[in-house]
Design an enzyme around this catalytic site. Structure first.
Site, short mmCIF file in Angstrom:
data_model
loop_
_atom_site.label_atom_id
_atom_site.label_comp_id
_atom_site.label_asym_id
_atom_site.label_seq_id
_atom_site.Cartn_x
_atom_site.Cartn_y
_atom_site.Cartn_z
N ASP A 55 0.79 -1.11 0.19
CA ASP A 55 0.14 0.09 -0.12
C ASP A 55 0.85 1.37 0.04
OD1 ASP A 55 -2.45 1.85 0.56
OD2 ASP A 55 -1.68 1.78 2.50
N LEU A 56 0.21 2.48 -0.45
CA LEU A 56 1.35 3.67 -0.36
C LEU A 56 1.17 4.36 0.91
CD1 LEU A 56 3.32 5.37 -2.00
CD2 LEU A 56 1.22 6.56 -3.04
N ASP A 57 0.12 4.85 1.11
CA ASP A 57 0.03 5.87 2.18
C ASP A 57 -0.16 5.40 3.42
OD1 ASP A 57 -0.57 8.04 3.71
OD2 ASP A 57 -2.89 8.12 3.24
N THR B 110 1.34 10.32 3.83
CA THR B 110 0.83 11.39 3.17
C THR B 110 -0.69 11.77 3.80
OG1 THR B 110 0.27 9.72 1.44
CG2 THR B 110 1.74 11.30 0.86
N LYS C 163 -8.44 6.77 6.14
CA LYS C 163 -7.25 5.94 5.72
C LYS C 163 -7.55 4.84 4.63
CE LYS C 163 -3.97 7.03 9.13
NZ LYS C 163 -3.01 6.52 10.36
N SER D 42 -2.55 0.72 -4.26
CA SER D 42 -2.97 1.98 -3.53
C SER D 42 -4.34 2.25 -4.14
CB SER D 42 -2.05 2.88 -3.70
OG SER D 42 -2.34 4.23 -3.23
N ALA D 43 -4.93 3.02 -3.09
CA ALA D 43 -6.35 3.71 -3.70
C ALA D 43 -6.13 5.11 -4.08
CB ALA D 43 -7.18 3.85 -2.30
N LYS E 230 -11.19 -0.96 -1.53
CA LYS E 230 -10.89 -1.64 -0.61
C LYS E 230 -11.94 -1.53 0.34
CE LYS E 230 -6.03 -0.51 -1.08
NZ LYS E 230 -4.84 0.24 -0.53
N GLU F 201 -0.32 -3.37 4.51
CA GLU F 201 -1.25 -2.47 4.83
C GLU F 201 -1.31 -1.91 5.96
OE1 GLU F 201 -3.73 -0.91 3.74
OE2 GLU F 201 -4.07 -1.34 1.81
N ASP F 202 -1.75 -0.47 5.98
CA ASP F 202 -1.85 -0.03 7.14
C ASP F 202 -3.45 0.38 7.79
OD1 ASP F 202 -2.45 2.27 5.46
OD2 ASP F 202 -2.30 3.53 6.69
P1 B16 Z 1 -6.15 10.38 -3.68
P2 B16 Z 1 -3.67 4.30 0.13
C1 B16 Z 1 -5.19 6.30 -0.08
O1 B16 Z 1 -4.08 5.61 -0.16
C2 B16 Z 1 -4.98 7.19 1.41
O2 B16 Z 1 -4.87 6.51 2.38
C3 B16 Z 1 -6.64 7.79 1.42
O3 B16 Z 1 -6.64 8.63 2.53
C4 B16 Z 1 -6.95 8.59 0.05
O4 B16 Z 1 -8.15 9.34 0.16
C5 B16 Z 1 -6.85 7.86 -0.77
O5 B16 Z 1 -5.64 6.98 -1.26
C6 B16 Z 1 -7.11 8.41 -2.33
O6 B16 Z 1 -5.96 9.35 -2.42
O7 B16 Z 1 -7.06 11.62 -3.21
O8 B16 Z 1 -4.64 10.64 -4.01
O9 B16 Z 1 -6.52 9.83 -5.17
O10 B16 Z 1 -3.49 4.02 1.43
O11 B16 Z 1 -4.72 3.44 -0.44
O12 B16 Z 1 -2.05 4.06 -0.51
MG MG Z 2 -2.77 3.17 3.50
#
Ligand code: B16
Ligand code: MG
Length: 217
Positions: free
Chosen positions: A9-11, A17, A45, A114-115, A145, A169-170
């Site tokens: 996962d990224l964030d 972030t 998250k 990542s989302a 997810k 994953e977090d």
């Molecule tokens: P964006 P992850 C997610 O990243 C974040 O945890 C979540 O807070 C955010 O709303 C989502 O990405 C969408 O991000 O606005 O940059 O498309 O944890 O899945 O890496």
């Molecule tokens: Mg995350």
């Protein structure tokens, strides 16, 4: 030996972030007169941008038109992009580089699941994009997810079976997605929150390379 797919996962896993997402959402919430705390931010998250806005609007009991929503989503992302503009490799979370390098040395697959629709530019900014064999992000999937789509696609891209994939994953939703996909789920963060994960580490500095080695063999 079959190569394994290590899906990150990224964030909250590679970079933090969440603090920038928080600042950008807080600005919108303040404009709408909605109280939005760091505790509320926890609920966002791993959640998509569109769904995050719906959660914030529900907090303030606000019904919005599709046009208003579109405007706020655009504003949120513009603010977020301005916050992450100067990100560099110093923002990679502790222990991540060692784990990525070890997996590379062992010639296993590394993928992103990542989302975020901003995943690629962030990986570029922190200078680790080249380490990834596959990237699946918010631009590639339709189901958020805990739907496992993002991880299933990542494993497919490197031709790995689900049972040969390991997900870091977090978020609770992300751990559930990995479990639904029949992948090995590894929680990064609080083990009380991520109790559905097969394994858990507070952060990557607590993960010994012998753990990765055991997953490979
Ligand atoms: P964006 P992850 C997610 O990243 C974040 O945890 C979540 O807070 C955010 O709303 C989502 O990405 C969408 O991000 O606005 O940059 O498309 O944890 O899945 O890496
Ligand atoms: Mg995350």
């Amino acid at each position: 030996m079959t190569k394994k797919a290590f899906i990150f996962d990224l964030d909250g896993v590679i970079v933090d972030t969440a603090k920038y997402h928080f600042l950008a959402w807080q600005k919108i919430a303040a404009e709408l007169g909605i109280e939005f705390t760091p505790e509320h931010n926890e609920e966002l998250k791993g959640v998509s941008r569109v769904r995050s806005l719906d959660i914030i609007l529900a907090l303030g009991n606000i019904k919005a038109t599709p046009e208003d929503k579109e405007k706020w989503l655009t504003q949120k992302n513009a603010d977020y992009l301005s916050y992450i503009e100067n990100m560099d490799e110093s923002e990679i979370l502790p222990g991540v580089i060692n784990v990525l390098q070890f997996i590379k040395e062992k010639q296993q697959f590394i993928a992103l699941g990542s989302a975020s629709k901003n995943a690629r530019p962030i990986l570029e900014k922190v200078k680790i994009l080249h380490l990834f064999d596959a990237i699946v992000d918010g631009n590639d999937v339709t189901n958020a997810k805990p739907d496992p789509e993002v991880f299933l696609r990542a494993a497919q891209l490197v031709n790995a079976k689900n049972e040969d994939a390991i997900v870091f994953e977090d978020s609770v939703a992300g751990i559930q997605a990995a479990n639904i996909a029949n992948m090995i789920s590894v929680g990064i963060g609080d083990d009380k929150i991520l109790h559905e994960a097969k394994y858990n580490f507070k952060d990557f500095t607590f993960m010994d390379t012998s753990f990765i080695e055991a997953l490979i063999n």
